[in-house]
Each structure stands twice: as C-alpha cells, then as structure tokens.
Design a protein around this motif. Structure first.
Motif, PDB file in Angstrom:
ATOM      1  N   LYS A 195       0.809  -1.217   0.000  1.00 10.42           N
ATOM      2  CA  LYS A 195       0.000   0.000   0.000  1.00 10.42           C
ATOM      3  C   LYS A 195       0.845   1.271   0.000  1.00 10.42           C
ATOM      4  O   LYS A 195       0.392   2.323  -0.433  1.00 10.42           O
ATOM      5  N   TRP A 196       2.097   1.183   0.493  1.00  8.76           N
ATOM      6  CA  TRP A 196       2.891   2.392   0.713  1.00  8.76           C
ATOM      7  C   TRP A 196       4.218   2.337  -0.044  1.00  8.76           C
ATOM      8  O   TRP A 196       4.710   1.268  -0.381  1.00  8.76           O
ATOM      9  N   GLN A 197       4.771   3.526  -0.271  1.00 13.93           N
ATOM     10  CA  GLN A 197       6.130   3.658  -0.769  1.00 13.93           C
ATOM     11  C   GLN A 197       6.751   4.870  -0.082  1.00 13.93           C
ATOM     12  O   GLN A 197       6.059   5.619   0.628  1.00 13.93           O
ATOM     13  N   TYR A 198       8.047   5.071  -0.288  1.00 12.43           N
ATOM     14  CA  TYR A 198       8.734   6.213   0.329  1.00 12.43           C
ATOM     15  C   TYR A 198       9.166   7.189  -0.767  1.00 12.43           C
ATOM     16  O   TYR A 198       9.684   6.778  -1.812  1.00 12.43           O
TER      17      TYR A 198
ATOM     18  N   MET B 218       6.660   8.256   4.058  1.00 14.95           N
ATOM     19  CA  MET B 218       5.821   7.183   3.545  1.00 14.95           C
ATOM     20  C   MET B 218       4.574   7.780   2.901  1.00 14.95           C
ATOM     21  O   MET B 218       3.847   8.563   3.529  1.00 14.95           O
ATOM     22  N   ILE B 219       4.330   7.431   1.649  1.00 17.60           N
ATOM     23  CA  ILE B 219       3.190   7.954   0.888  1.00 17.60           C
ATOM     24  C   ILE B 219       2.472   6.790   0.205  1.00 17.60           C
ATOM     25  O   ILE B 219       3.026   5.704   0.067  1.00 17.60           O
ATOM     26  N   PRO B 220       1.215   6.995  -0.221  1.00 14.01           N
ATOM     27  CA  PRO B 220       0.509   5.932  -0.938  1.00 14.01           C
ATOM     28  C   PRO B 220       1.270   5.537  -2.208  1.00 14.01           C
ATOM     29  O   PRO B 220       1.812   6.390  -2.918  1.00 14.01           O
ATOM     30  N   SER B 221       1.327   4.257  -2.492  1.00 13.88           N
ATOM     31  CA  SER B 221       2.034   3.763  -3.668  1.00 13.88           C
ATOM     32  C   SER B 221       1.426   4.338  -4.940  1.00 13.88           C
ATOM     33  O   SER B 221       0.224   4.214  -5.182  1.00 13.88           O
TER      34      SER B 221
ATOM     35  N   THR C 266      -0.886  -4.406   3.797  1.00 14.37           N
ATOM     36  CA  THR C 266      -0.132  -3.731   4.847  1.00 14.37           C
ATOM     37  C   THR C 266       0.654  -4.722   5.708  1.00 14.37           C
ATOM     38  O   THR C 266       1.238  -4.326   6.722  1.00 14.37           O
TER      39      THR C 266
END
Length: 365
Positions: A158-161, A167-170, A244
């Motif tokens: 769900k996330w990426q950097y 951390m932000i939404p993919s 997650t």
C-alpha cells in the motif's frame, strides 16, 4: 525474421516482454521508445535492442514489422491508431482500452488498415493453462459446471517512500485503482481463461465489491458469470490482500469442477492435479504467466497467418467490457453497511442513509 518495436519501457516491458522477445527464435528486438530517454537507452543496452529512439515520431517511422504497446491503458487507443496508420501489426497490453467504444474504434481502424491486433493475455500460454484446455476438451472431469478462479494479492504493498523518506501511498497502486481496479487490471486474464477453456461465451454476469480502501472502485471484487453452456464462473480478485502486512503472501488458484471430478492448480503450493472417478493424477506445475510462450505463438501467427491460440482484439473487448461493467455494477450497488466507516458508505448524495438503491431489472445476473 520478424522485427519487433516496443512502445513503453516500464515494469511490464522490463520484466516480461523485452526478455521474452530477446529469447524467442525468429524475433528481433528492433526498436524502443519511452518518454524518458535515459530509460529507453537503459533498456536498449540491457536487452540488446537494435535502435532506441528519442521521439515517438522517429519510432513510428522506423523499420519494424509489429509493435508491442506497453504504455498506460489511457494511451492505448492513440497508440493503436498510430500503429495502424504506419501499417504495423500490434500486440497490446491489457486492458486494451478504458472503454468499450475505444476498443471498437481500435478494431475498426486495424481492420481498415489490414493489420493484426492481439491482446496480451499471457496466462493462456502457461503449459498448465494449455493442459487445462486439453483436459476440458478431452472430458477428463466430465462436463465442467463450475470454475473458481482466485487471485488475491497486495499489488506490491500500500505504501512507498518518497525522496525525503516520507511514507506515501504507492503511485502504482493509486494509478491502477484509478484505471479501474483489480478486475479491470488483472481479472481480465481470468475472464479470458474461462471463455477460452470452456469454449463458451458469457451470457450473464454481476460484480459484487468490497472496499478495504476508499477508492471509487472496489479493491476486492467478486465476479459471477453464467456461460451459454450452462457453466458458472466465480472470479475473485483483490489488491488489498495483505497490502499492509510485513510478510505478505498471495492466494492464486484455479479450480474447475465437473460432473466427474476436479482440476486444481495452486501457484503458492506449486500443485496441479486432476481428481476423478479413475483416481488422482499429479501433473507438472508451471507459473501462470508465460511471455515467451506468447511470443512463440505471435511469431507463428505472423509468419503463417494462423492465429491459433493468440488472443484476438475481440477477446480483449469481451474481457474488458465484462470487467468494467462488473466494477461499475459493484460501485452502483455499494452497500451502506456502516454509517461510520467511509469505505462502506453508499455514495448517492448527502441523504444516502435514508435512500435505497433499486435493483435494475435490465442488469444481467
């Protein structure tokens, strides 16, 4: 030798199409173009493409026989029209386009230009999928009455950097959900397999959505399809399964239930078997995708004018129409299961809790 041009050099090209073209006898990776020149050159060097072009116009004017379109779905119509204009045969990634009318336009322009338009349904070419096709045809489990085709996964999380470490939404996840969600993006493969294995068209269908996240499209969706032969297919697709989890795992399987047994394929277990009245057979297992097998078939089709197992534009049209309409049906009938949790609220205006959604008598069930 058939010269191939590839338009778009993203993940699907890098991991699937480019290595398969490079490894398939009779094909030459002739031309590449991607919007980022650095990426185009990187892929040219890695996969030994003959030419890399800095502009799309130069790419289309180059000397290749067939183009593989690996660009985002909203661009597919434009790129198919360009390919037809330049007399190039086409293999286009799924989904073919964003709307049914766009795919119909693709078919019209390619027919007028007398070029081929194929859909990139790579699942057909797995040796396991080809064996299921043979087993069904041979009546190994009698008459097939039910199919359960399941693909539950996390879409790489769900996330990426971002560059600052936040951390932000993919972006991959957001993009695919905005293009239609899991049934449109991945479920078209299962829709195609069901039609192809049974040799029977879909006569009715309905989508039921579950919202784990709050996109417009459901991130977990059930599709029920009735076939003209009387069989029923249930496709279950998810992008939120373990999205997650620290240690995610997927669930991918096929089950075909007949009047004399069951065919079962499970990717995570690496199992493939037939159980019927005569006993149990454990068959060789293969992954669900086979890009090289698809390109072997593409070479055969273009050199012999025999499409054989290649998925046609019509196959892409049918699968996309069912996937999109089922998703839209699920959105329309989104149930108000909770007055507090936004992911289960019905989006029908400010007074939605006092409203009901009438059943559409024309909606296929």
């Amino acid at each position: 030798m058939i010269k191939i041009g590839v338009l778009g050099c993203g993940m699907i090209a890098e991991r699937g199409h480019l290595p398969a073209i490079q490894q398939t006898p009779g094909l030459i990776l002739e031309a590449l173009f991607a919007p980022r020149w650095e990426r185009t050159v990187e892929m040219q060097q890695r996969f030994n493409a003959t030419h890399a072009y800095p502009t799309e116009a130069a790419f289309w004017e180059s000397d290749f026989d067939a183009v593989v379109i690996c660009t985002p779905a909203p661009l597919h119509l434009e790129h198919v029209i360009q390919a037809a204009k330049h007399g190039k045969n086409i293999l286009c990634e799924k989904p073919l386009a964003m709307t049914e009318s766009d795919i119909e336009e693709m078919i019209r322009v390619t027919d007028a230009a007398r070029v081929k338009l194929y859909t990139g349904f790579t699942y057909r070419f797995s040796p396991s999928a080809l064996e299921i096709k043979r087993l069904v045809k041979d009546g190994s489990i009698g008459e097939v009455r039910a199919l359960r085709l399941i693909y539950l996964w996390n879409l790489h999380g769900k996330w990426q950097y971002d560059a600052s470490g936040t951390m932000i939404p993919s972006r991959l996840r957001v993009g695919r959900m905005e293009e239609g969600g899991p049934m449109v993006d991945c479920g078209v493969h299962q829709i195609d397999l069901a039609r192809w294995w049974l040799g029977s068209e879909v006569s009715s269908f309905k989508g039921i959505g579950v919202w784990v996240e709050d996109f417009e499209a459901p991130d977990h969706l059930y599709l029920h399809m009735g076939h003209e032969c009387g069989a029923h297919t249930m496709v279950e697709m998810s992008f939120s399964y373990n999205a997650t989890s620290k240690e995610p795992r997927s669930n991918f399987q096929y089950e075909l239930i007949g009047t004399d047994g069951v065919i079962r394929f499970n990717r995570e277990e690496h199992t493939f078997e037939v159980r019927n009245s005569r006993g149990t057979r454990h068959l060789p297992w293969h992954p669900e995708k086979n890009f090289r097998g698809m390109y072997t078939e593409l070479h055969h089709a273009l050199t012999s004018n025999d499409d054989r197992n290649m998925p046609l534009a019509k196959d892409g049209l049918v699968a996309t129409r069912i996937a999109r309409e089922a998703t839209e049906n699920a959105i329309l009938n989104r149930a108000p299961n909770s007055s507090k949790h936004k992911s289960t609220m019905l989006r029908v205006g400010a007074d939605f809790m006092n409203e009901t959604v009438p059943a559409d008598s024309a909606e296929p069930i």
